[in-house]
Design an enzyme around this catalytic site. Sequence first.
Site, short mmCIF file in Angstrom:
data_model
loop_
_atom_site.label_atom_id
_atom_site.label_comp_id
_atom_site.label_asym_id
_atom_site.label_seq_id
_atom_site.Cartn_x
_atom_site.Cartn_y
_atom_site.Cartn_z
N GLU A 43 -0.63 -94.24 41.03
CA GLU A 43 -1.51 -94.68 42.11
C GLU A 43 -2.99 -94.40 41.84
O GLU A 43 -3.83 -94.71 42.70
CB GLU A 43 -1.07 -94.03 43.42
CG GLU A 43 0.30 -94.51 43.88
CD GLU A 43 0.91 -93.66 44.98
OE1 GLU A 43 1.68 -94.22 45.78
OE2 GLU A 43 0.62 -92.45 45.02
N LYS B 17 -1.33 -90.65 37.33
CA LYS B 17 -0.99 -89.75 38.42
C LYS B 17 0.43 -89.22 38.30
O LYS B 17 0.69 -88.03 38.49
CB LYS B 17 -1.16 -90.45 39.76
CG LYS B 17 -0.80 -89.58 40.96
CD LYS B 17 -0.98 -90.31 42.27
CE LYS B 17 -0.60 -89.43 43.46
NZ LYS B 17 -0.77 -90.11 44.75
#
Length: 775
Positions: free
Chosen positions: A474, A586
Amino acid sequence: MTRSALTLFDPIADPAWRLDAVGDDALRESSRQSRFALSNGLLGVRGGCAPSQGDPFGTASRTLVAGLFDTGEGADAVPTLIPAPDWLQVRLTLGEGTWVRDAADGEPFHSLDMKRGLLAGGCRLSHDGAVVRVGALRLVSAHQRSLGLQILRVVVETGECEIGIQTLAAWPDPALLPERQEADVAVWRTRRSHRRLAMAEAVAVRIDGVLLVPPAGSSPGFWTARAGEGQVTEFVRLVAFQVGDPDAPSPGPAAIAALETTTRLGWRAVLEDHEAAWVGRWAASDIRIDGDPEAERALRFAAYHLNGAANPEDETVSIAARGLTGPDYAGHVFWDTEIFLLPFYSLTWPVAARALLMYRFHTLDGARAKAERLGWRGALYAWESADTGAEVTPDHAVGPDRRVVDILSGVQEQHISADVAYAVWHYWTITGDAAFMRDAGIEILLETARFWASRAILEDDGRRHIRGVIGPDEYHDGVDDNAFTNVMARWTIERGLAAAALMTERWPQPWAELSGRLGFDAGEIEAWADVAAAIETGLDPDAGLFEQFEGYSGLEPIDLDLYAGRSVPMDVVLGRERTRRSQVIKQADVIALLAQLPEVFPAGADAVNFDHYAPRCSHGSSLSTAMHGLAAARLGRTETALDYFRRTAAIDLGDTTAALAGGVHMAALGGLWMMAVLGFAGVSFRDDGIGLNPQLPDRWTGLRAPLQWRGRRLAIAIDRVGRALSIRLDAGEAMTVHAYGAGYRLKPGETRVIPMPRSPAAPSAPILSPASGTS
């Protein structure tokens, strides 16, 4: 006599089955409340403090009720899970003066008994020659989910004292409006969704078994008595909750009826039924690890919360990112459930897995509406889902720099529709549940396949592209051709083709009705094969490397070793914009694809992709290390996988963790189970049976685990010292087990012992391989 009076409240003797907290620790209190939470899939009660004299016993607690959502005011308001009134408030007084904790044995303690699914606590207090021992116990029933039980027991060890017990009325959440308020029952409704909540309560106080009556003229819910040495004062509270829809009759009478039945049976019957239910759950899910007690306890902690999170009796609710253990993410449901939790339920508790997937079936209209609103066909599931299936992801949030940032996941993180399809197909593969597949599963598969067929756009290069998405990583939004999204989309379309063929062959009349209702014709479905084949995947066939998304390889490389020991995520360290322009990931993205669909990687490409992307991952999500550990275990890198396992366990159990106020991390807990069973034990599934290819870390000398497969119950045992793999078929029809390239027929009641080779074989089949699911 004194000790026997409190035996019920003593911690279970085996430390592998419990978590303990001794003394006060304000810094870690919120984390303790999450770890020590009790849940049964309907009710979740955070674990409170150990008792203290004078203050409310256990301090303020929080009870969450599955499905009880309401929306606040404001344009950006989203549905939030509303807490029930605190039913555990009680004040204990012990005469006059200041009572102090006994110097030898006075520190308050509480102990989570994972084996019995209850929280016990106590302390020892003294004043002016009198010494009392206080014990407390609470549970939410795993047998009858609407019930809660609280017991407070005070034993005078020496001297005598005046004992006062008072129940306290807790104020309900502002979102709950009172409809009925009587001595034994209260009914509220949520302010905007108009759902109803009823709570019926029965309280009794006894001294040496004799029922006490509140003094004349005293406040309601207040008892007092003078107790001498050896006397036992016992406070018991039973509650029954019921939830009602806006148009349904009031849930008050149902709550009263449930409570009356339970009161007649008595609290001991409630406890016995609850314990029996937990015996059954542990028989189906307890994993034993020889040589590593910390790993065994971590797996037990995971299974405790996983078993407590599901409610197979309710198809209208799912499991939130924090379960019912805390308020983070407002009780919303993410892809965590399908990818990280469904393997556990499918293989240990199929009826619970079915209910969770039926939630997705019941929210299919919401997914259709979202797809249509964005200009596509089929069903695009909500990234964050509550009770209706509508998209409830917030539009904005406050970033680490205190600036308002846009939240794009609700529009761009579309792999959720492939994740749901993935869970449906693998549940079918594992269980062979034909009724589910015919009545619900195939419709989900067809509508998610239809979405991806419309979403993958044919361009001038002759390839189909999926642009403007967010993958599992993300940190990078609005990307084109994210490998995880595209490959999962292709896989979903292929499963849609298989589902249509299955329905046509096995259930032609229901298929005629379903295809007519959904507007499918043979031409649309036949075109899907070409659509799937043309989807761009980003695979470099020469290097065997998937590019995470178009242009990823041209971003700034960052050496994460330079930031080792950081205490904040990398997007905070680098800033949001530089992180987007970098290769910092991430959480597992291509590696998540490797863990979920290993069969799409060419020979040798699994290691190539793992080695390329693992150093670039900053693990800014609690979901990340589990995926890496599963992939590493399947590659045979057991010590690397064990390191990921320990890091995942530390998310909720680590001594340095002091920020679990929002609840435990359900996906990480499911990931621990996946690493153990699908990774180290090497469990996989084929059309014709189960496959095993165990590769244990050096410290693990053995592993034992129960599994279920298509109506059968199995027990597997791996003995690394004796180099033997054994599989026992405890229930169900004969089946085939595959290990080390050979198939073995297993009869009911038979145990098959298979010698383990000196060098582990390559996996005989992909984990949770996409088999046909025929039973």
